[in-house]
Design a protein around this motif. Structure first.
Motif, short mmCIF file in Angstrom:
data_model
loop_
_atom_site.label_atom_id
_atom_site.label_comp_id
_atom_site.label_asym_id
_atom_site.label_seq_id
_atom_site.Cartn_x
_atom_site.Cartn_y
_atom_site.Cartn_z
N GLN A 29 0.83 -1.21 0.00
CA GLN A 29 0.00 0.00 0.00
C GLN A 29 0.87 1.26 0.00
OE1 GLN A 29 -2.25 -0.87 3.55
NE2 GLN A 29 -4.07 -1.44 2.37
N TRP A 30 1.94 1.25 0.78
CA TRP A 30 2.84 2.40 0.84
C TRP A 30 3.48 2.66 -0.53
CZ3 TRP A 30 4.01 6.85 2.34
CH2 TRP A 30 5.30 7.38 2.24
N PHE A 31 3.97 1.61 -1.19
CA PHE A 31 4.58 1.78 -2.50
C PHE A 31 3.54 2.27 -3.52
CE2 PHE A 31 7.66 -1.45 -0.76
CZ PHE A 31 8.67 -0.52 -0.55
N ALA A 32 2.31 1.80 -3.42
CA ALA A 32 1.24 2.26 -4.30
C ALA A 32 0.95 3.74 -4.07
CB ALA A 32 -0.02 1.42 -4.10
N LEU A 33 0.92 4.16 -2.81
CA LEU A 33 0.72 5.57 -2.50
C LEU A 33 1.83 6.44 -3.09
CD1 LEU A 33 -0.45 5.57 1.24
CD2 LEU A 33 -1.72 6.47 -0.71
N MET A 34 3.08 6.01 -2.93
CA MET A 34 4.20 6.78 -3.47
C MET A 34 4.11 6.87 -4.99
SD MET A 34 7.56 6.01 -1.15
CE MET A 34 7.74 4.32 -1.66
N GLU A 35 3.71 5.79 -5.63
CA GLU A 35 3.60 5.78 -7.09
C GLU A 35 2.48 6.70 -7.57
OE1 GLU A 35 2.49 2.59 -10.54
OE2 GLU A 35 3.76 1.90 -8.89
N ILE A 36 1.33 6.65 -6.93
CA ILE A 36 0.20 7.48 -7.35
C ILE A 36 0.48 8.96 -7.12
CG2 ILE A 36 -2.20 8.08 -6.81
CD1 ILE A 36 -2.70 5.09 -6.40
N TRP A 37 1.03 9.31 -5.95
CA TRP A 37 1.32 10.72 -5.68
C TRP A 37 2.46 11.22 -6.55
CZ3 TRP A 37 -1.40 14.30 -3.14
CH2 TRP A 37 -2.39 13.88 -2.26
N GLY A 38 3.45 10.39 -6.83
CA GLY A 38 4.56 10.79 -7.69
C GLY A 38 5.50 11.80 -7.09
N GLY A 39 5.47 11.98 -5.80
CA GLY A 39 6.32 12.94 -5.10
C GLY A 39 5.68 13.33 -3.79
N CYS A 40 6.13 14.43 -3.23
CA CYS A 40 5.59 14.92 -1.96
C CYS A 40 4.13 15.33 -2.17
CB CYS A 40 6.41 16.10 -1.46
SG CYS A 40 5.78 16.83 0.08
N ALA A 41 3.26 14.86 -1.31
CA ALA A 41 1.83 15.16 -1.41
C ALA A 41 1.55 16.64 -1.14
CB ALA A 41 1.05 14.30 -0.43
N TYR A 42 2.44 17.31 -0.45
CA TYR A 42 2.20 18.69 -0.07
C TYR A 42 2.82 19.69 -1.05
CZ TYR A 42 1.05 16.35 4.30
OH TYR A 42 0.52 15.51 5.26
N CYS A 43 4.11 19.57 -1.31
CA CYS A 43 4.79 20.56 -2.16
C CYS A 43 5.06 20.04 -3.57
CB CYS A 43 6.09 21.03 -1.51
SG CYS A 43 7.40 19.77 -1.47
N GLY A 44 4.91 18.74 -3.79
CA GLY A 44 5.10 18.17 -5.12
C GLY A 44 6.54 17.82 -5.47
#
Length: 111
Positions: A29-44
């Motif tokens: 799940q963590w790796f899927a989250l990192m892949e979908i967000w593609g970077g920092c969720a806040y600053c990008g």
């Protein structure tokens, strides 16, 4: 016994809080989250090493779950500390609406 440093006291306190709650975020799940967000969720930021950041901090009753964790760069994670995410985003002049919509889309994609 010598007195503990402030950092050691906080580390021990965090360890006790972490032991009290059930964390159910899997590595997949963590790796899927990192892949979908593609970077920092806040600053990008895309080149930064990403850390697990709890939207609702552990000190305020949060835990590591799919719905409460987003990838964050070290700078954003440290800056947010244990603040509520929308208040922190307003203070930093980040677009909270875009973040919240994107988080909802991410969770829907993972469901």
């Amino acid at each position: 016994m010598p007195p503990r440093s402030r950092a050691a006291t906080y580390a021990k306190r965090r360890q006790r809080r972490m032991a009290k709650v059930d964390h159910d975020l899997t590595d997949d799940q963590w790796f899927a989250l990192m892949e979908i967000w593609g970077g920092c969720a806040y600053c990008g930021a895309v080149d930064a090493a990403l850390q697990k950041d709890c939207i609702l901090p552990i000190s305020r009753g949060g835990r590591y779950t799919l719905t409460n964790v987003v990838p964050a760069c070290r700078s954003c994670n440290a800056s947010k500390c244990n603040l509520e995410v929308t208040a922190w985003m307003r203070r930093k002049k980040l677009d909270e609406r875009t973040f919240l919509v994107r988080q909802a889309e991410t969770l829907q994609a993972l469901a």
